[in-house]
Design an enzyme around this catalytic site. Structure first.
Site, short mmCIF file in Angstrom:
data_model
loop_
_atom_site.label_atom_id
_atom_site.label_comp_id
_atom_site.label_asym_id
_atom_site.label_seq_id
_atom_site.Cartn_x
_atom_site.Cartn_y
_atom_site.Cartn_z
N PHE A 150 -25.55 35.56 32.91
CA PHE A 150 -25.21 34.14 33.08
C PHE A 150 -25.51 33.37 31.78
O PHE A 150 -26.36 32.49 31.74
CB PHE A 150 -25.99 33.56 34.26
CG PHE A 150 -25.40 32.30 34.82
CD1 PHE A 150 -24.05 32.21 35.07
CD2 PHE A 150 -26.21 31.22 35.12
CE1 PHE A 150 -23.50 31.06 35.60
CE2 PHE A 150 -25.68 30.06 35.65
CZ PHE A 150 -24.31 29.98 35.88
N GLY A 151 -24.75 33.74 30.73
CA GLY A 151 -24.89 33.08 29.44
C GLY A 151 -23.75 32.11 29.19
O GLY A 151 -23.23 31.49 30.12
N ILE A 153 -20.49 32.49 28.22
CA ILE A 153 -19.22 32.77 28.88
C ILE A 153 -19.36 32.60 30.39
O ILE A 153 -18.48 32.04 31.05
CB ILE A 153 -18.74 34.20 28.55
CG1 ILE A 153 -18.44 34.34 27.05
CG2 ILE A 153 -17.49 34.55 29.36
CD1 ILE A 153 -18.15 35.76 26.61
N SER A 172 -29.42 36.92 35.56
CA SER A 172 -29.91 36.89 34.19
C SER A 172 -31.31 37.47 34.14
O SER A 172 -31.96 37.66 35.17
CB SER A 172 -29.91 35.46 33.64
OG SER A 172 -30.84 34.66 34.34
N ARG A 233 -17.75 43.80 27.10
CA ARG A 233 -17.60 45.03 26.33
C ARG A 233 -17.27 46.18 27.27
O ARG A 233 -17.78 46.25 28.38
CB ARG A 233 -18.87 45.35 25.53
CG ARG A 233 -19.15 44.43 24.36
CD ARG A 233 -18.11 44.62 23.26
NE ARG A 233 -18.39 43.82 22.07
CZ ARG A 233 -17.91 42.61 21.84
NH1 ARG A 233 -17.15 42.02 22.77
NH2 ARG A 233 -18.19 41.96 20.72
N GLU A 262 -11.99 52.01 22.74
CA GLU A 262 -10.91 51.11 22.33
C GLU A 262 -10.32 51.63 21.02
O GLU A 262 -11.07 51.95 20.10
CB GLU A 262 -11.43 49.68 22.13
CG GLU A 262 -11.77 48.99 23.43
CD GLU A 262 -12.15 47.53 23.24
OE1 GLU A 262 -12.04 47.01 22.09
OE2 GLU A 262 -12.56 46.90 24.20
N HIS A 281 -8.30 43.60 24.51
CA HIS A 281 -9.40 42.89 23.83
C HIS A 281 -8.89 41.65 23.09
O HIS A 281 -9.09 41.48 21.88
CB HIS A 281 -10.13 43.82 22.85
CG HIS A 281 -11.56 43.40 22.60
ND1 HIS A 281 -12.56 44.30 22.36
CD2 HIS A 281 -12.14 42.16 22.56
CE1 HIS A 281 -13.71 43.66 22.17
NE2 HIS A 281 -13.47 42.35 22.29
#
Length: 317
Positions: A150-151, A153, A172, A233, A262, A281
């Site tokens: 929960f940052g 973004i 978090s 990621r 990727e 991405h």
């Protein structure tokens, strides 16, 4: 004050913004040799996390004795975590500048899956009027959204989810109550939160501790039919377990802007997994507005450093 800039994303916009900082002497170092030449005099370095490899780290340790600040113009900083920085150097990322666009992209994936838009687009390409997907279409109102990490973004996503009537549960490390969430739980409660969540958003930073934080056990713990969105990621979600959960129907749908590896190679099982949207991405892309936002953020943070003020978005490696 000498500030080195290794340009890539929004290179022209960032350079122009940096050159307007009073007291900053900007050196463009777009390869390792130019960085080596400038290293003895630089006090700050602006570089993307994807450029920070072992050669850069070693060069800074041995030659950049005056370096005190590294500003990444990417949200991710895995390269700096893996290779390390000289002692006493403060590191900041640019996550806050990327978050609005990434959250929008994640929400677009979610709405597309809830409303079965991939099926509609396929029918349109075939010239077919097919309403068989109508029973599968859902609504976000009253649904529970778990935000794993929960940052910045996660907060932007929560702001967009609120008007849709979703119940928001943040996860978090510190589990500090937040006005944007109905509740905030520690990461240790992940399995219990997954069991009651209709949508799971993965936005936690990637590290060795969060590798495959969503694996087979976590997907098995998910509420049947849940939707998973990953805009952080690829290594955060076990791709084999994800493909299996989608094929079995345990997971209702998934949208991911990132994969492991990727680019995702041809023939990978994820390409054929049902009810999955894959984008390459690109969640942070937002055109000229995004580039200007990034440039303004970088310049403002570097200006704080040059002026001797505290910088924002400091990360712990």
């Amino acid at each position: 004050m000498k500030v080195a800039f290794w340009p890539s994303l929004a290179g022209r916009e960032i350079e122009a913004s940096l050159r307007r900082i009073p007291g900053a002497d900007i050196a463009i170092v777009d390869d390792i040799d130019k960085l080596a030449a400038a290293a003895p005099g630089i006090e700050a370095l602006v570089i993307g996390g994807h450029f920070f490899d072992g050669r850069v780290a070693e060069l800074l340790r041995t030659r950049a004795k005056r370096l005190r600040f590294i500003q990444s113009f990417t949200a991710g900083y895995e390269g700096l975590q893996v290779h390390g920085v000289p002692p006493g150097v403060v590191v900041a990322n640019a996550g806050d500048s990327w978050s609005p666009a990434v959250a929008e992209h994640g929400f677009a994936l979610l709405l597309a899956l809830v409303k079965c838009l991939p099926h509609a687009i396929l029918n349109q390409s075939r010239g077919t009027w097919d309403r068989t997907q109508a029973p599968r279409m859902g609504s976000l109102e009253g649904r529970t959204l778990a935000i794993v990490g929960f940052g910045s973004i996660g907060h932007e996503f929560a702001r967009r989810a609120r008007p849709f009537g979703m119940r928001i549960v943040g996860l978090s490390r510190r589990a500090i109550p937040d006005s944007l969430a109905d509740e905030v739980q520690p990461m240790s409660a992940l399995a219990a939160v997954l069991a009651r969540s209709d949508v799971v958003l993965v936005t936690v930073p990637y590290s060795k501790d969060t590798h495959h934080i969503i694996g087979a056990a976590e997907l098995a713990a998910c509420k049947p039919g849940a939707i998973l969105i990953n805009v952080a990621r690829g290594g955060l979600v076990d791709p084999v377990a994800l493909a299996a959960a989608l094929k079995s129907g345990r997971l209702g749908a998934a949208g991911t802007d990132v994969t492991e590896p990727e680019p995702l190679p041809a023939g990978d099982p994820l390409w054929g997994a049902p009810n999955l949207i894959i984008t390459p991405h690109v969640a942070g892309a937002s055109g000229p507005v995004g580039r200007e936002r990034l440039a303004a953020f970088i310049a403002a943070n570097v200006a704080r450093f040059v002026a001797g003020e505290p910088v924002s978005c400091v990360v712990t490696l």
